[in-house]
Design an enzyme around this catalytic site. Structure first.
Site, short mmCIF file in Angstrom:
data_model
loop_
_atom_site.label_atom_id
_atom_site.label_comp_id
_atom_site.label_asym_id
_atom_site.label_seq_id
_atom_site.Cartn_x
_atom_site.Cartn_y
_atom_site.Cartn_z
NE ARG A 27 -3.59 0.39 2.57
CZ ARG A 27 -4.07 0.64 3.80
NH1 ARG A 27 -4.06 -0.32 4.70
NH2 ARG A 27 -4.52 1.83 4.10
CE1 TYR A 364 27.47 26.51 -1.05
CE2 TYR A 364 29.26 26.92 -2.59
CZ TYR A 364 28.54 26.06 -1.78
OH TYR A 364 28.90 24.74 -1.70
#
Ligand code: UD1
Ligand code: CA
Length: 464
Positions: A27, A364
């Site tokens: 499932r 960054y």
């Protein structure tokens, strides 16, 4: 009465914990084995192994399928619980058959056996204590029951007029009357039965699914004159995950518990429902978490840290009194000292930052070091990747990197050095130096006035 041993303690050294993890889990509609789906960044089976580890000395034996999926589950189990035994269930013929896959371990074992489902991640050590107590109180078989809001799909625990447990009936096999029973089987069971293998071998598969149900052990135990007792657990502790909807329900329960525990331990949350923890998040005291903060695995925050709104952290260590965000991203290997400041739209990956270092806006920082009290200006980029390999950028103590600079790694900026704004730094900068790597500015006095005059004249003359 059965012959449960005097040390019938599922937490004792003698306890063997069989963790069933071989089911198909169809499932879930997934290529990933069901028990490796995650709640709070940890696989379902990891939660169960963690509970066993936290509760004491039960020795886990994990039952897996014989295929590649089973091998993946076994690898994860061995990694998370290095002492765990692995048993292979050749075909997925039901929960009793799964327990019998651990036949050797059961035969060699002297003491109680507890069975847990790897798809039931929220069981707590206290729950195992209750089962243990049930065995100590004289039960030969202890089943853990609960009363869910919606019992559909669960096995029902049937009792006689005197309240003794007589059987567990799977939903598919239950009559209408039996389906109206609210007391359900959680799947967690403990046995203090000397001939447990004999009991399990007697289980048949004459039922709706044609499977060997562990739950049938209850009826068979009764027939042998053994005592079966049910213990009640809170429904949320024994939620079984068979579908993605139930996975999300388990996640919600876990997060509610984690938020509660964090606040109890001295963390302030302005909007607790918007903060998501990992199972392994480590938090100090006097931390403030603003709304919408997400913790991936492997984050440790020291005392006095503030994480401002809309930040995402994983694999990061944050030092005392640091302030992170708003809108910050800390990735694995971000190792930040005390009083570090990471501001909006700054990403840090695999960088050690010394105490008091700052990167307050739009940057960054990847693969490198930033010295104590160094200042990284807005728009700074550590150019760490050349398309093939990663290289390091090293910024010395108290260095100052001007805004919008690209540091092309491998490169070093010395202690106390300055980098002029807008520089593209490709060579090392010595301690205390200034490096400017941009075209120098040219100024033409009164140029604008002459330009405007020329253009206006052209327009008036009808030329374009
Ligand atoms: C099971 C119980 C049910 C209970 C419910 C609670 C049985 C027969 N039914 O139903 O009474 O209310 O859990 O959540 O025990 N597994 C194997 N090998 C197999 C079959 C299953 O290892 O051949 C493992 C699964 O990986 C899972 C666990 O056993 O971890 C339970 O199996 P599952 O198929 O999910 O049982 P349920 O139908 O949920
Ligand atoms: Ca299940």
């Amino acid at each position: 009465m059965g012959d449960h041993s005097a040390t019938a303690d599922v937490r004792g050294t003698q306890a063997l914990a069989i963790v069933l993890a071989a089911g198909k889990g169809t499932r879930m509609k997934s290529a990933v084995p069901k028990v490796l789906h995650e709640v709070a960044g940890r696989p379902l089976i990891g939660h169960v192994l963690e509970t066993l580890a936290a509760s004491g000395r039960a020795r886990p034996c994990v039952v897996v399928a014989p295929d590649a999926q089973g091998a993946r589950v076994a690898d994860v189990a061995r990694h998370l619980a290095p002492g765990a035994a692995i048993a292979v269930q050749q075909t997925q013929n039901g929960t009793a058959d799964a327990v019998l896959a651990a036949r050797e371990q059961i035969a060699a074992h002297n003491g109680p056996v507890v069975v847990l489902f790897a798809d039931t991640p929220l069981v707590r050590p206290a729950t195992l204590d209750a089962l243990s107590q049930s065995l100590s109180d004289g039960a030969d078989v202890a089943v853990l029951g609960f009363e869910p809001a919606d019992p559909t799909g669960y096995g029902r625990i049937l009792t006689d007029a005197g309240g003794s447990v007589t059987a567990i009936r799977e939903h598919k096999d239950a009559t209408e009357a039996e389906r109206s029973v609210r007391l359900c089987n959680s799947g967690v069971m403990a046995f203090a039965v000397s001939d447990l293998l004999g009991l399990l071998d007697a289980i048949g598969n004459d039922n709706a699914k044609g499977e060997f149900y562990l739950t049938d052990a209850v009826e068979l135990a009764r027939a042998r004159g053994l005592k079966v007792a049910a213990t009640l657990a809170p429904a949320e502790d024994v939620l079984g995950v068979n579908s993605r909807v139930q996975l999300a329900e388990a996640e919600a329960v876990f997060q509610a518990r984690a938020r509660h525990a964090a606040m109890d331990a001295g963390v302030t949350m302005i909007a607790p429902d918007t903060v998501y923890f990992s199972a392994d998040t480590v938090l100090g005291r006097d931390i403030i978490l603003e709304p919408n903060v997400f913790f991936g695995p492997g984050v440790t925050l020291a005392d006095g840290v503030t994480i401002r709104a809309n930040s995402h952290l994983e694999g990061a260590r944050v030092g005392e009194g640091a302030v992170i965000g708003p809108f910050a991203r800390l990735r694995p290997g971000a190792n930040l000292g005390a009083k570090v400041r990471i501001g909006n739209f700054v990403e840090v990956k695999n960088v050690d930052m010394g105490d008091g270092a700052k990167a307050n806006h739009l940057a960054y920082l990847g693969d490198g070091t930033v010295g104590t009290a160094a200042n990284i200006g807005a728009g700074t980029i550590f150019c760490n990747y050349d398309g093939f390999r990663k290289h390091r950028t090293e910024i010395g103590d108290e260095a100052f990197v001007g805004s919008n600079s690209a540091l092309v790694a491998p490169v070093k900026v010395g202690a106390g050095a300055y980098v002029g704004s807008g520089s593209v730094i490709t060579k090392n900068v010595p301690d205390g130096a200034l490096a400017v790597a941009r075209s120098s500015q040219e100024v033409r006095e009164n140029w604008a006035q002459r330009f405007r005059a020329r253009m206006s004249a052209k327009k008036a003359g009808g030329k374009d």
